[in-house]
Design an enzyme around this catalytic site. Sequence first.
Site, PDB file in Angstrom:
ATOM      1  N   TYR A 142       0.811  -1.209   0.000  1.00 26.16           N
ATOM      2  CA  TYR A 142       0.000   0.000   0.000  1.00 26.16           C
ATOM      3  C   TYR A 142       0.849   1.266   0.000  1.00 26.16           C
ATOM      4  CZ  TYR A 142      -4.007  -2.982   1.205  1.00 26.16           C
ATOM      5  OH  TYR A 142      -4.982  -3.941   1.207  1.00 26.16           O
ATOM      6  N   LYS A 193       3.776 -15.203   2.628  1.00 25.35           N
ATOM      7  CA  LYS A 193       3.744 -15.950   1.360  1.00 25.35           C
ATOM      8  C   LYS A 193       5.190 -16.236   0.953  1.00 25.35           C
ATOM      9  CE  LYS A 193       1.410 -17.753  -2.112  1.00 25.35           C
ATOM     10  NZ  LYS A 193       0.685 -19.031  -1.941  1.00 25.35           N
ATOM     11  N   ASP A 225      -2.585 -18.228   1.934  1.00 26.82           N
ATOM     12  CA  ASP A 225      -3.714 -18.925   1.335  1.00 26.82           C
ATOM     13  C   ASP A 225      -4.219 -20.032   2.264  1.00 26.82           C
ATOM     14  OD1 ASP A 225      -1.220 -20.010   0.859  1.00 26.82           O
ATOM     15  OD2 ASP A 225      -1.632 -20.627  -1.184  1.00 26.82           O
ATOM     16  N   ASP A 249      -5.232  -6.814   6.065  1.00 25.61           N
ATOM     17  CA  ASP A 249      -6.447  -6.153   5.612  1.00 25.61           C
ATOM     18  C   ASP A 249      -7.472  -7.188   5.157  1.00 25.61           C
ATOM     19  OD1 ASP A 249      -8.287  -4.320   4.717  1.00 25.61           O
ATOM     20  OD2 ASP A 249      -7.045  -3.505   3.109  1.00 25.61           O
ATOM     21  N   ASP A 253     -10.890  -8.852   7.506  1.00 22.92           N
ATOM     22  CA  ASP A 253     -12.256  -8.723   6.993  1.00 22.92           C
ATOM     23  C   ASP A 253     -12.910 -10.095   6.849  1.00 22.92           C
ATOM     24  OD1 ASP A 253     -12.147  -6.021   6.949  1.00 22.92           O
ATOM     25  OD2 ASP A 253     -12.087  -5.783   4.790  1.00 22.92           O
TER      26      ASP A 253
END
Length: 359
Positions: A142, A193, A225, A249, A253
Site C-alpha cells: 500500500y 507468502k 492462502d 487487511d 475482513d
Amino acid sequence: MEYRIALLKGDGIGPEVIDSARRILEAVGEKYDRHFQFSEYLVGGAAYVATGAPLPQETLNGCLASDSVLLGAVGGPQWDNLPVHLRPEQALFALRSGLGLYSNVRPVRMYRALKGASPLHPDIVAAGFNIIIVRELTGGIYFGERGRRTSHLYDSEEAFDTECYSVAEIERIGRVAFEMALGRSKRLTSIDKANVLESSRLWREVMHHLSAEYPQVELADMLVDNAAMQLIRKPAQFDVIVTSNMFGDILSDEASQLTGSIGLLPSSSLGNTTRGLYEPIHGSAPDIAGLGIANPIATILSAALMLRHSFGLLAAANSIEAAVEAALDAGCRTRDLLMGSQAPTLSTTEMTEEILKRL
C-alpha cells in the site's frame, strides 16, 4: 483526571455510531469519576466538501493535540470519481502516517449469544474463538512504489504496485505481536507468502530471529492462502496472528464475517506513544446512513479499546465490554444480527440504550 479525545465522525453512518460511543464514554466516565473532553474535527468526504481536502491540517493538528482519536468511517459513492489523492480513504493513510501509527490490532471474538449468526457450521463455532490479528499498517504494497508504464512484453499499458518491507519495519510489528502473545496463551502465528515473495521470506527470517528473544512464545509460520482456509475450517486454532499490511487487511475482513457481523468488530491503531486511533472495521455503509439502524457495537468496543490501551482504564474498559455482552445475551439485536428470525430489531439509539442500562 481529564482525557482529551478527538472525534472524527466522518461519513455515512460514522456520525451515528460515534454519537453512540460518546454516550457510552460519558456514562462510564461518570461511573469511574473520569472526565473526557471531546473535540470534533472533519475527516473524509465531509472534510473534502468543506475544505477541499480529505484530511485538513486542522484535523491532524487536533488529533496530535489529543490524548487519543475515535473515528467513525469515511467514504461514499459520491466521491468515487475523485483523483486518488482527494478520495476520503486517503485520510486514513495520512492519519496513520501523521500520528506515527504502525500497528493495527483487531480482536475477533465469537460471542456465545451469536453463535447462530455465524456462517460457519455449529460444530466449528461450538467452542468459540477469541483471536487477535496484528496487522502492519504503514508499509508493504500500500505504501510501495507504484505507477503505470508501457509493458516490455505487450504493446499496451501496465500498472505496478511494489511490496517492500525493511527489517526495522518487520521487527517493530513483530515485537507488538510477541508482547501481545506473552499476555495471552503464548502462541503466535506469523502469516506470509514465503514460498513466492521475497518480502515474505525476509518477513519470516526476521520473525524467527525475534523468536529467540521470546522463548516462552510458540511461533508458527503459515502461508496466507492456507490461513484463509484455516480461519474457516478451524478458527479456534488461532490466538494471536501477525501479518503484513495487505494480508492483514484481507484476513481481518474475512475473520469479521465468522462472528456473524462486521458491525461487531473494533480496532486500534498504535505507535510508540499511548495516543492511538480507534475505529470500527466496517465502512461508512451509505445505503443505511441516516436510517438509524446501524450497529453501534463495533464503535462502542473501539472506545473500550481506547480506555484500555491509551488510558490504562482497565475496569472501565471491562465494564463496557461486559455491558455489550450482557445486552447480546439478553437478546438485543440490530438488523445485521437478525440470524434469519422475525424478532423485532433495535435501532442504533435503542441498542445504545440497552448497553447503557447494563453499565
